[in-house]
Design a protein around this motif. Structure first.
Motif, PDB file in Angstrom:
ATOM      1  N   THR A 157       0.805  -1.225   0.000  1.00 45.69           N
ATOM      2  CA  THR A 157       0.000   0.000   0.000  1.00 45.69           C
ATOM      3  C   THR A 157       0.839   1.276   0.000  1.00 45.69           C
ATOM      4  N   LEU A 158       2.158   1.178   0.214  1.00 43.47           N
ATOM      5  CA  LEU A 158       2.995   2.375   0.312  1.00 43.47           C
ATOM      6  C   LEU A 158       4.128   2.354  -0.704  1.00 43.47           C
ATOM      7  N   VAL A 159       4.331   3.491  -1.355  1.00 44.83           N
ATOM      8  CA  VAL A 159       5.519   3.732  -2.159  1.00 44.83           C
ATOM      9  C   VAL A 159       6.611   4.270  -1.241  1.00 44.83           C
ATOM     10  N   GLU A 160       7.838   3.764  -1.369  1.00 42.75           N
ATOM     11  CA  GLU A 160       8.973   4.288  -0.613  1.00 42.75           C
ATOM     12  C   GLU A 160       9.970   4.897  -1.581  1.00 42.75           C
ATOM     13  N   GLU A 161      10.303   6.167  -1.371  1.00 44.83           N
ATOM     14  CA  GLU A 161      11.288   6.838  -2.211  1.00 44.83           C
ATOM     15  C   GLU A 161      12.423   7.370  -1.352  1.00 44.83           C
ATOM     16  N   PHE A 162      13.635   7.326  -1.918  1.00 44.26           N
ATOM     17  CA  PHE A 162      14.809   7.855  -1.228  1.00 44.26           C
ATOM     18  C   PHE A 162      14.656   9.353  -1.022  1.00 44.26           C
ATOM     19  N   LEU A 163      14.913   9.818   0.182  1.00 42.39           N
ATOM     20  CA  LEU A 163      14.875  11.246   0.478  1.00 42.39           C
ATOM     21  C   LEU A 163      16.288  11.791   0.660  1.00 42.39           C
ATOM     22  N   CYS A 164      17.058  11.177   1.548  1.00 43.04           N
ATOM     23  CA  CYS A 164      18.434  11.621   1.775  1.00 43.04           C
ATOM     24  C   CYS A 164      19.115  10.636   2.720  1.00 43.04           C
ATOM     25  N   ASP A 165      20.429  10.670   2.720  1.00 39.83           N
ATOM     26  CA  ASP A 165      21.168  10.016   3.794  1.00 39.83           C
ATOM     27  C   ASP A 165      21.825  11.116   4.613  1.00 39.83           C
ATOM     28  N   TRP A 166      22.775  10.772   5.457  1.00 42.13           N
ATOM     29  CA  TRP A 166      23.405  11.786   6.302  1.00 42.13           C
ATOM     30  C   TRP A 166      24.830  11.353   6.618  1.00 42.13           C
ATOM     31  N   ILE A 167      25.523  12.161   7.390  1.00 51.10           N
ATOM     32  CA  ILE A 167      26.903  11.866   7.776  1.00 51.10           C
ATOM     33  C   ILE A 167      26.961  11.746   9.288  1.00 51.10           C
ATOM     34  N   ASP A 168      27.513  10.637   9.763  1.00 51.47           N
ATOM     35  CA  ASP A 168      27.682  10.398  11.194  1.00 51.47           C
ATOM     36  C   ASP A 168      29.036  10.960  11.640  1.00 51.47           C
ATOM     37  N   ASP A 242      24.228  13.214  13.860  1.00 50.88           N
ATOM     38  CA  ASP A 242      23.662  13.177  12.513  1.00 50.88           C
ATOM     39  C   ASP A 242      23.845  14.568  11.898  1.00 50.88           C
ATOM     40  N   SER A 243      24.372  14.652  10.676  1.00 54.59           N
ATOM     41  CA  SER A 243      24.646  15.957  10.067  1.00 54.59           C
ATOM     42  C   SER A 243      23.390  16.785   9.860  1.00 54.59           C
ATOM     43  N   PHE A 244      22.206  16.161   9.867  1.00 53.36           N
ATOM     44  CA  PHE A 244      20.970  16.925   9.785  1.00 53.36           C
ATOM     45  C   PHE A 244      20.594  17.542  11.131  1.00 53.36           C
ATOM     46  N   LEU A 245      21.190  17.031  12.196  1.00 50.51           N
ATOM     47  CA  LEU A 245      20.805  17.473  13.534  1.00 50.51           C
ATOM     48  C   LEU A 245      21.866  18.324  14.222  1.00 50.51           C
ATOM     49  N   CYS A 246      23.137  18.132  13.861  1.00 50.49           N
ATOM     50  CA  CYS A 246      24.192  18.782  14.656  1.00 50.49           C
ATOM     51  C   CYS A 246      25.019  19.793  13.882  1.00 50.49           C
ATOM     52  N   PRO A 258      36.387  15.870  17.251  1.00 53.55           N
ATOM     53  CA  PRO A 258      37.790  15.649  17.640  1.00 53.55           C
ATOM     54  C   PRO A 258      38.546  14.694  16.734  1.00 53.55           C
ATOM     55  N   PHE A 259      37.831  13.779  16.053  1.00 55.24           N
ATOM     56  CA  PHE A 259      38.519  12.779  15.236  1.00 55.24           C
ATOM     57  C   PHE A 259      38.615  13.188  13.772  1.00 55.24           C
ATOM     58  N   LYS A 260      37.948  14.293  13.387  1.00 57.74           N
ATOM     59  CA  LYS A 260      38.035  14.845  12.042  1.00 57.74           C
ATOM     60  C   LYS A 260      37.646  13.851  10.947  1.00 57.74           C
ATOM     61  N   THR A 261      36.760  12.935  11.276  1.00 57.05           N
ATOM     62  CA  THR A 261      36.297  11.956  10.294  1.00 57.05           C
ATOM     63  C   THR A 261      34.791  11.775  10.422  1.00 57.05           C
ATOM     64  N   GLY A 262      34.099  11.835   9.289  1.00 52.69           N
ATOM     65  CA  GLY A 262      32.673  11.558   9.245  1.00 52.69           C
ATOM     66  C   GLY A 262      32.410  10.356   8.364  1.00 52.69           C
ATOM     67  N   LEU A 263      31.343   9.642   8.641  1.00 54.77           N
ATOM     68  CA  LEU A 263      31.015   8.411   7.912  1.00 54.77           C
ATOM     69  C   LEU A 263      29.631   8.540   7.295  1.00 54.77           C
ATOM     70  N   HIS A 264      29.548   8.330   5.988  1.00 58.71           N
ATOM     71  CA  HIS A 264      28.231   8.306   5.354  1.00 58.71           C
ATOM     72  C   HIS A 264      27.363   7.231   6.007  1.00 58.71           C
ATOM     73  N   SER A 265      26.131   7.572   6.284  1.00 59.00           N
ATOM     74  CA  SER A 265      25.252   6.647   7.000  1.00 59.00           C
ATOM     75  C   SER A 265      24.989   5.390   6.185  1.00 59.00           C
TER      76      SER A 265
END
Length: 321
Positions: A157-168, A242-246, A258-265
């Motif tokens: 009953t539901l269509v699912e479409e990609f909206l976005c990912d984020w960076i941790d 989460d890059s959308f939140l912080c 402090p670690f200067k590294t982000g990871l794609h979710s």
């Protein structure tokens, strides 16, 4: 071939079963009592058994009649509810109803929805924040926005479409970094703030050159990322942001990486809507606005992280053993 059933006869029987008399059923349908009686007799002839036992003052149902009445009640109630939802939707063509994961709703969408409303006067938006994955399938929403792996919310009953990912991004206050993060990004006695519903620390350690402290670390757990970030802003420890939140907190210097590294979710935000639904003009405008706003925000994320020297890596990258 099965005989063609009369919807009129089925509705007449349904009302007799609900109201208990031919007279009340006739009044509800605005017909005569003999007309109801005729419909019941036709239905009994069609199904080949007695459905109604004519007693006074109220009729009773036979065993087969009770079984049929239960099924019809459910069916007619479903039809009635569907019609009512259609009426409500058509009577509010300028309303966009959203069911959104709480962190995304409170920490990102709510701050930006005013931009949509200013550009689309006369349109109303109803935002309902909910725990992740609580779809409320029986309610009529224009869109549902939740996070998870690809395909999690796609149904019949539901269509699912990609909206976005984020960076941790691991974050803490500058003061906490000075006290607990050593030179070259190493850490000692750091306290970890975990979101028990989304905890990417293992994937983050696996894709960087830092050792996972595992059970040796101390931690506090929360049930929302926004709570983890609030605790981090209070100087209580280090958390994954989460890059959308912080992003605003990082950009303003209230939080540092402090670690200067982000990871794609490894997961993603999806937007879902009912299959076959014809979107109203207001809903189409909202979807276009949301996609454009997210794209612009993601461009800003790239610029901010590059400016402060955060390297973003893919979760598919593995360190050589």
């Amino acid at each position: 071939m099965a005989p063609s059933l009369s919807l009129t006869a089925l509705r007449a029987f349904d009302l007799v079963a609900r109201l208990g008399t031919f007279t009340e059923a006739a009044r509800a349908l605005n017909v005569t009592r003999p007309a109801i009686s005729k419909q019941i007799k036709c239905l009994e002839a069609m199904v080949g058994c007695q459905l109604v036992i004519r007693t006074r003052p109220k009729v009773t149902l036979s065993e087969r009649g009770s079984e049929l009445a239960a099924g019809l009640r459910q069916g007619f109630d479903t039809i009635s509810a569907s019609v009512q939802r259609t009426i409500e939707h058509s009577s509010q063509p300028n309303t966009v109803r959203l069911l959104v994961e709480r962190d995304f709703a409170s920490s990102w969408l709510a701050e930006r929805i005013g931009g949509f409303l200013l550009n689309h006067p006369g349109t109303s938006v109803e935002v309902n924040a909910e725990r992740n994955g609580q779809l409320h399938p029986d309610e009529d929403f224009s869109f549902r926005i939740f996070y998870g792996p690809k395909g999690r919310y796609k149904t019949d009953t539901l269509v699912e479409e990609f909206l976005c990912d984020w960076i941790d991004i691991p974050v803490c206050t500058p003061e906490y970094e000075s006290a607990h993060i050593l030179e070259y990004g190493r850490y000692h006695d750091a306290h970890f703030l975990l979101d028990k519903n989304y905890n990417p620390w293992s994937a983050w350690f696996e894709n960087t050159d830092l050792e996972d402290p595992g059970d040796q670390a101390t931690y506090s757990s929360f049930n929302e990322t926004s709570l983890c970030l609030s605790a981090a802003l209070a100087g209580s420890g280090i958390t994954i942001g989460d890059s959308f939140l912080c992003l605003d907190a990082i950009d303003s210097g209230r939080l540092v990486a402090p670690f200067k590294t982000g990871l794609h979710s490894v997961e993603r935000y999806s937007i879902c809507y009912p299959i076959g639904r014809k979107l109203s003009l207001s809903e189409r405008n909202f979807l276009k606005w949301l996609s454009q706003t997210i794209m612009e925000y993601e461009q800003n994320v790239v610029q901010v992280l590059a400016r402060i020297g955060i390297r973003v890596i893919s979760s598919e990258i593995k360190q050589a053993v």
